[in-house]
Design a protein around this motif. Structure first.
Motif, mmCIF file in Angstrom:
data_model
loop_
_atom_site.group_PDB
_atom_site.id
_atom_site.type_symbol
_atom_site.label_atom_id
_atom_site.label_comp_id
_atom_site.label_asym_id
_atom_site.label_seq_id
_atom_site.Cartn_x
_atom_site.Cartn_y
_atom_site.Cartn_z
ATOM 1 N N TYR A 189 -1.774 6.548 5.626
ATOM 2 C CA TYR A 189 -2.759 6.892 6.655
ATOM 3 C C TYR A 189 -2.538 8.356 7.016
ATOM 4 N N CYS A 191 -5.024 1.865 2.375
ATOM 5 C CA CYS A 191 -5.658 1.155 1.262
ATOM 6 C C CYS A 191 -6.836 0.309 1.694
ATOM 7 N N THR A 192 -7.158 0.297 2.967
ATOM 8 C CA THR A 192 -8.318 -0.445 3.451
ATOM 9 C C THR A 192 -9.078 0.443 4.424
ATOM 10 N N SER A 193 -10.194 -0.045 4.860
ATOM 11 C CA SER A 193 -10.988 0.713 5.841
ATOM 12 C C SER A 193 -10.628 0.326 7.268
ATOM 13 N N PHE A 194 -9.543 -0.423 7.460
ATOM 14 C CA PHE A 194 -9.173 -0.905 8.787
ATOM 15 C C PHE A 194 -8.081 -0.036 9.397
ATOM 16 N N ALA A 240 -6.511 -6.663 8.723
ATOM 17 C CA ALA A 240 -6.365 -6.800 7.277
ATOM 18 C C ALA A 240 -7.446 -7.728 6.746
ATOM 19 N N GLN A 241 -7.807 -7.516 5.470
ATOM 20 C CA GLN A 241 -8.771 -8.374 4.783
ATOM 21 C C GLN A 241 -8.001 -9.453 4.040
ATOM 22 N N CYS A 265 0.840 -1.194 0.000
ATOM 23 C CA CYS A 265 0.000 0.000 0.000
ATOM 24 C C CYS A 265 0.879 1.249 0.000
ATOM 25 N N ILE A 314 -11.474 -11.455 7.909
ATOM 26 C CA ILE A 314 -10.729 -10.322 8.451
ATOM 27 C C ILE A 314 -9.854 -10.857 9.579
#
Length: 254
Positions: A198, A215-218, A237-238, A194, A243
């Motif tokens: 953030y 790069c994720t919503s986490f 992480a996905q 990524c 998850i």
């Protein structure tokens, strides 16, 4: 037949009784060398210690940002009471105390702890049951980019130690207002590959959390230096379709 002839000969000459007596003496001597352990071994006259804990619940040995809450922690048993003296005037009690420093408080602060415990005159005849320790805390301006949490770290996720990548924590221009004179902090490289940083970062001198961007919503739930040059980042992480919680462990390369 040979054994029957040798054994009476040993008895007649006295060799066998002498050998048995020597073995017996050896066993007795080994037992005499065993001593009871010293109950004072390893004990010190003043075992008192102080831990500095920053706002993200990350320990720091001697330096922290101002403009944040901090906890000062003392050990438990054998201590039974505690008195804290912060600087020249502020006094508090309790095993752990919380202090919120404002942005105008900077520089060195002497943190003094006086703690009481049961007497230990068996090991230290002059013991009075009162221990005192003074430790210096240095407060830096909040956001100062000299904090050791800033840097580039090379490492891997704990569950895939051979799959290495780098993570960077840095200070740069405000992404929304590039002309602003106040820089912002960023974290980039989580998850692996990524390149989108953030942006919503909370920092301490040795710790970090990140709650938007990437790069994720986490979130990066918690990151902190375990030594001056080693970092641990706990994040989600996905891994389709699940998850999972992951931990990045890295060493400073810059």
């Amino acid at each position: 037949m040979q054994i029957q002839r040798v054994l009476p000969h040993a008895l007649r000459t006295g060799i066998l009784p002498l050998a048995i007596a020597l073995v017996s003496l050896g066993l007795t001597g080994c037992g005499d060398n065993d001593k009871d352990p010293d109950p004072c071994q390893g004990q010190v006259a003043n075992p008192l210690s102080i831990r500095f804990i920053e706002g993200l619940n990350t320990p720091t040995p001697d330096t922290a940002y101002n403009n944040q809450p901090m906890a000062f922690q003392a050990p438990g048993k054998p201590y039974t009471s505690y008195e804290w003296l912060l600087g020249p005037i502020d006094a508090r009690t309790g095993r752990s105390i919380s202090v919120a420093f404002d942005q105008s408080t900077l520089g060195n602060i002497n943190v003094r702890l006086i703690a009481k415990r049961p007497l230990n005159t068996a090991c230290f005849p002059k013991d009075d049951g009162v221990d005192t320790l003074t430790k210096r805390l240095t407060l830096m301006p909040y956001g100062d980019a000299r904090a050791p949490i800033y840097g580039k770290f090379q490492g891997a996720n704990q569950d895939a130690p051979a799959d290495t990548f780098s993570v960077r924590i840095y200070s740069g221009p405000d992404w929304q207002y590039p002309n602003s004179p106040v820089p912002l902090s960023y974290l980039v490289g989580i998850p692996k590959g990524c390149r989108e940083p953030y942006r919503d970062i909370s920092l301490t001198w040795r710790g970090i959390t990140a709650t938007s961007g990437g790069c994720t919503s986490f979130n990066v739930n918690k990151g902190y230096l375990t030594t001056r040059d080693s970092i641990r980042l706990e994040y989600r992480a996905q891994v389709f379709p699940t998850i999972i919680d992951r931990v990045f462990l890295g060493k400073r390369v810059r």
